[in-house]
Design a protein around this motif. Structure first.
Motif, PDB file in Angstrom:
ATOM      1  N   ALA A 358       0.828  -1.221   0.000  1.00  0.00           N
ATOM      2  CA  ALA A 358       0.000   0.000   0.000  1.00  0.00           C
ATOM      3  C   ALA A 358       0.857   1.264   0.000  1.00  0.00           C
ATOM      4  O   ALA A 358       0.606   2.216   0.744  1.00  0.00           O
ATOM      5  CB  ALA A 358      -0.947  -0.006   1.202  1.00  0.00           C
ATOM      6  N   ARG A 360       2.378   4.799  -1.016  1.00  0.00           N
ATOM      7  CA  ARG A 360       1.664   6.004  -1.452  1.00  0.00           C
ATOM      8  C   ARG A 360       2.652   7.159  -1.547  1.00  0.00           C
ATOM      9  O   ARG A 360       3.570   7.292  -0.725  1.00  0.00           O
ATOM     10  CB  ARG A 360       0.565   6.344  -0.448  1.00  0.00           C
ATOM     11  CG  ARG A 360      -0.334   7.529  -0.819  1.00  0.00           C
ATOM     12  CD  ARG A 360      -1.401   7.725   0.260  1.00  0.00           C
ATOM     13  NE  ARG A 360      -2.333   8.805  -0.059  1.00  0.00           N
ATOM     14  CZ  ARG A 360      -3.400   8.670  -0.816  1.00  0.00           C
ATOM     15  NH1 ARG A 360      -3.693   7.468  -1.314  1.00  0.00           N
ATOM     16  NH2 ARG A 360      -4.198   9.682  -1.075  1.00  0.00           N
ATOM     17  N   ASN A 370      -0.928   5.676  -5.581  1.00  0.00           N
ATOM     18  CA  ASN A 370      -2.094   5.571  -4.699  1.00  0.00           C
ATOM     19  C   ASN A 370      -2.249   4.145  -4.163  1.00  0.00           C
ATOM     20  O   ASN A 370      -2.876   3.292  -4.797  1.00  0.00           O
ATOM     21  CB  ASN A 370      -3.358   6.006  -5.468  1.00  0.00           C
ATOM     22  CG  ASN A 370      -4.579   6.082  -4.577  1.00  0.00           C
ATOM     23  OD1 ASN A 370      -4.475   6.076  -3.362  1.00  0.00           O
ATOM     24  ND2 ASN A 370      -5.755   6.155  -5.201  1.00  0.00           N
ATOM     25  N   ASP A 371      -1.630   3.891  -3.010  1.00  0.00           N
ATOM     26  CA  ASP A 371      -1.794   2.617  -2.302  1.00  0.00           C
ATOM     27  C   ASP A 371      -1.526   1.401  -3.201  1.00  0.00           C
ATOM     28  O   ASP A 371      -2.356   0.493  -3.314  1.00  0.00           O
ATOM     29  CB  ASP A 371      -3.202   2.523  -1.694  1.00  0.00           C
ATOM     30  CG  ASP A 371      -3.469   3.615  -0.675  1.00  0.00           C
ATOM     31  OD1 ASP A 371      -2.491   4.129  -0.096  1.00  0.00           O
ATOM     32  OD2 ASP A 371      -4.636   3.962  -0.457  1.00  0.00           O
ATOM     33  N   SER A 373       0.325  -2.067  -4.200  1.00  0.00           N
ATOM     34  CA  SER A 373       0.938  -3.234  -3.541  1.00  0.00           C
ATOM     35  C   SER A 373       1.326  -4.272  -4.587  1.00  0.00           C
ATOM     36  O   SER A 373       0.602  -4.485  -5.558  1.00  0.00           O
ATOM     37  CB  SER A 373      -0.042  -3.861  -2.543  1.00  0.00           C
ATOM     38  OG  SER A 373      -0.413  -2.943  -1.534  1.00  0.00           O
ATOM     39  N   GLY A 408       2.341   3.829   3.581  1.00  0.00           N
ATOM     40  CA  GLY A 408       2.599   2.451   3.220  1.00  0.00           C
ATOM     41  C   GLY A 408       3.953   1.975   3.704  1.00  0.00           C
ATOM     42  O   GLY A 408       4.635   2.651   4.485  1.00  0.00           O
ATOM     43  N   THR A 576      -2.562   4.213  -9.795  1.00  0.00           N
ATOM     44  CA  THR A 576      -3.256   3.111  -9.134  1.00  0.00           C
ATOM     45  C   THR A 576      -2.999   1.805  -9.870  1.00  0.00           C
ATOM     46  O   THR A 576      -2.937   1.781 -11.101  1.00  0.00           O
ATOM     47  CB  THR A 576      -4.778   3.386  -9.100  1.00  0.00           C
ATOM     48  OG1 THR A 576      -5.004   4.623  -8.418  1.00  0.00           O
ATOM     49  CG2 THR A 576      -5.523   2.276  -8.369  1.00  0.00           C
TER      50      THR A 576
END
Length: 601
Positions: A358, A360, A370-371, A373, A408, A576
């Motif tokens: 996550a 950021r 944006n987050d 992973s 994150g 994202t």
């Protein structure tokens, strides 16, 4: 040819090599009169004193890329230290020398810790500020004699000889010049020297190779300051008196001008520039008053015009024009077999080498990442793809430490690394290349690649200056040569890196990253600029590295290259993650087709 002979060939300009021999041959004449007019002896003395300061500026400004107008103040520290101790306390001048070096080192460390953090035009302005501060300090302290200075400084004594005149001082001065040049040349021909050269690019690349750039800047700042202090010590005992005038800003500008005119990137240029400016100034001061009268300082105007013309037609200084006559061609280097550099333990099969959780990154109100992973396992090749502006390079820079995450976490082999500087992340086993190639174009391919192994050897600045690092240096260069051969650039080992095609420069960056013996390799658009066959060779190399257990995370726009190489893909859009899976899964993912591939098979 013996190894010693090869090292001498690498030592550089014959001028630098000849000075120690000239000094040794002149030693028997030291106490005796020499058939040279006193006028020329005086000029030689001052050229030598100026050269010592200019050699330090070559290291600091020409190689390290940090402009300083304040070196004259360090000359003053060396001069006043010995003047105070010898006249007010009756101590030996050699104690004054040690005291001057200690005082200068402490002052340079303190000033450098603040000044060397500056960049752009703030750095030279900062050096002007502290240079002026020290100058006015010399002129306003009662115990330094204010602007009248200190008189009655004793002459130096060496092995029973009293150096009480310029004629007797000049050999000592030129011995110091030779030692200063040799120390800087030895330093530049070393692991630390490659790191110093990398500072000119802004330091981001050097940090990614594990170089502590802040500490290195202060170290070379101190080295240049100590050389200036040595010049001040010799000046004080040559003149037998000191006052603040020779340590002002105008002299600081003059020292820098000498280095630039001679060739600010060349050690031999320091002596050449000092000689040209000293002789030219003296000649103008002698000739112009007879032509134009003595009512105005016409020599300053003419000198300025001549310097502007010189820099216009010889922007790299005068040394490159002279070098073709005094430098021997650089011969190809060969390396004897020796002990290999230590290597890292390989991760276990299927070990999660990199875990991005996550992560950021925001720039003000803009959310760049944006987050996001994903994970990279041992021996896995993971591709990070997406349209321009998707946040791929930002994510890449978060992993490598070039940027600090806003939120994150990032774990490398179980250790959290987000928030750590790039050099510490590199030391843990992450190597990288750059989207825009970052190399040192005027250095050889071999030396560029050897920078990647900076953390795999331990010889520091002092060992390098004394040339006690030759064993470690041979091992490091041998490893660099092996990596150059490994990526297929063996035919260009001793070529300047700037002469390579763009595609070859990208491959050079990969070799440099491999020289760090990484566990995880971060490749930012490695195939950009490569021809089809070069891409195929690169793909074979990366697959072999993967088979050997190395993990690879790459950002790439060439979809054919990515789809046929990677084990796993992460797709990003507008910061994202929109999809993740195998290449076959990504090919048929409708979200990816709509957002990135546009529906094209």
């Amino acid at each position: 040819m013996s190894a010693v002979q090869r090292e001498r060939l690498r030592a550089g300009p014959l001028v630098a090599c000849a000075i120690p021999w000239i000094v040794l041959l002149t030693l028997p004449l030291w106490p005796a009169p020499i058939a040279v007019p006193e006028y020329w002896i005086t000029l030689l003395d001052y050229i030598g004193l100026y050269s010592i300061v200019a050699v330090g500026l070559v290291l600091l400004t020409g190689i390290g890329g940090m402009t300083s107008f304040g070196q004259a103040a360090f000359v003053g520290l060396g001069a006043y230290s010995t003047a105070v101790l010898t006249t007010q306390y009756g101590l030996s001048p050699w104690i004054g020398l040690v005291a001057g070096i200690v005082v200068t080192t402490l002052a340079a460390a303190l000033i450098g810790a603040v000044t060397m953090r500056l960049s752009g035009h703030y750095l030279p302005l900062g050096t002007i500020a502290w240079g002026l501060s020290l100058f006015f300090l010399f002129g306003n302290l009662d115990w330094l004699g204010k602007y009248d200075g200190i008189n009655g400084i004793p002459a130096l004594g060496v092995l029973g000889w009293t150096l009480d005149s310029g004629r007797r001082m000049y050999v000592l001065i030129w011995i110091v010049v030779a030692v200063a040049m040799l120390s800087v040349r030895n330093l530049l021909d070393s692991r630390s020297g490659r790191a110093i050269r990398a500072l000119r690019g802004g330091g981001a690349m050097a940090e990614a190779m594990g170089v502590d750039t802040a500490r290195l800047k202060i170290a070379i700042f101190i080295h240049a300051a100590v050389l200036a202090s040595l010049s001040g010590f010799l000046y004080a005992h040559l003149q037998r008196a000191v006052n603040p005038t020779p340590f002002g800003l105008n002299y600081g500008i003059q020292y820098l001008f000498m280095a630039v005119v001679g060739g600010v990137s060349h050690v031999g240029g320091a002596v050449l520039g000092a000689a040209v400016l000293t002789v030219l100034q003296d000649w103008l001061q002698s000739v112009l008053p007879r032509w134009l009268g003595s009512n105005g300082n016409y020599e300053i105007i003419v000198f300025g015009v001549l310097m502007i013309a010189l820099l216009q037609f010889a922007r790299d200084g005068l040394w490159p024009m002279v070098a073709r006559f005094v430098e021997r061609p650089r011969r190809a280097r060969r390396f004897a077999a020796g002990a290999a550099l230590p290597t890292r333990a390989k991760p276990a099969d299927a070990e999660a080498v990199l875990v991005v959780d996550a992560i950021r990154k925001t720039f003000g109100g803009l959310v760049a990442v944006n987050d996001v992973s994903f994970r990279v396992a041992a021996g896995e090749i993971v591709g990070l793809i997406g349209p321009n502006g998707a946040g791929k390079s930002t994510t890449f820079n978060l992993v490598s430490g070039a940027l600090a995450a806003s939120g994150g976490a990032i774990h490398f082999r179980g250790e959290r690394i987000d928030g750590r500087p790039a050099r510490k992340i590199a030391a843990r086993g992450i190597g990288r290349t750059f989207q825009h190639v970052k190399i040192m174009p005027r250095m050889s391919v071999l030396d560029n690649v050897a920078l990647g192994a900076h953390r795999r050897a331990g010889a520091g600045i002092w060992r390098s200056m004394l040339r006690l690092d030759r064993h470690d240096e041979a091992r490091l260069l041998a490893e660099a040569a092996r990596q150059v051969e490994r990526v297929g650039l063996g035919a260009h080992l001793d070529d300047e890196a700037g002469s390579l095609a763009l595609g070859q420069q990208r491959v050079l960056e990969i070799a440099r990253a491999l020289c760090a013996d990484p566990v995880l390799l971060l490749l930012d658009e490695p195939a950009a600029g490569l021809r089809f066959q070069e891409k195929q060779a690169l793909a074979r190399l990366l697959r072999k590295l993967s088979d050997d257990g190395m993990s690879i995370l790459l950002v790439e726009h060439d979809m054919d290259f990515v789809m046929n190489l990677t084990d796993h893909l992460v797709v990003m859009e507008f910061g994202t993650r929109i999809a993740e899976g195998t290449p076959d899964e990504i090919r048929t993912n409708q979200t990816v087709l709509d957002a990135y591939l546009g529906g094209v098979e």
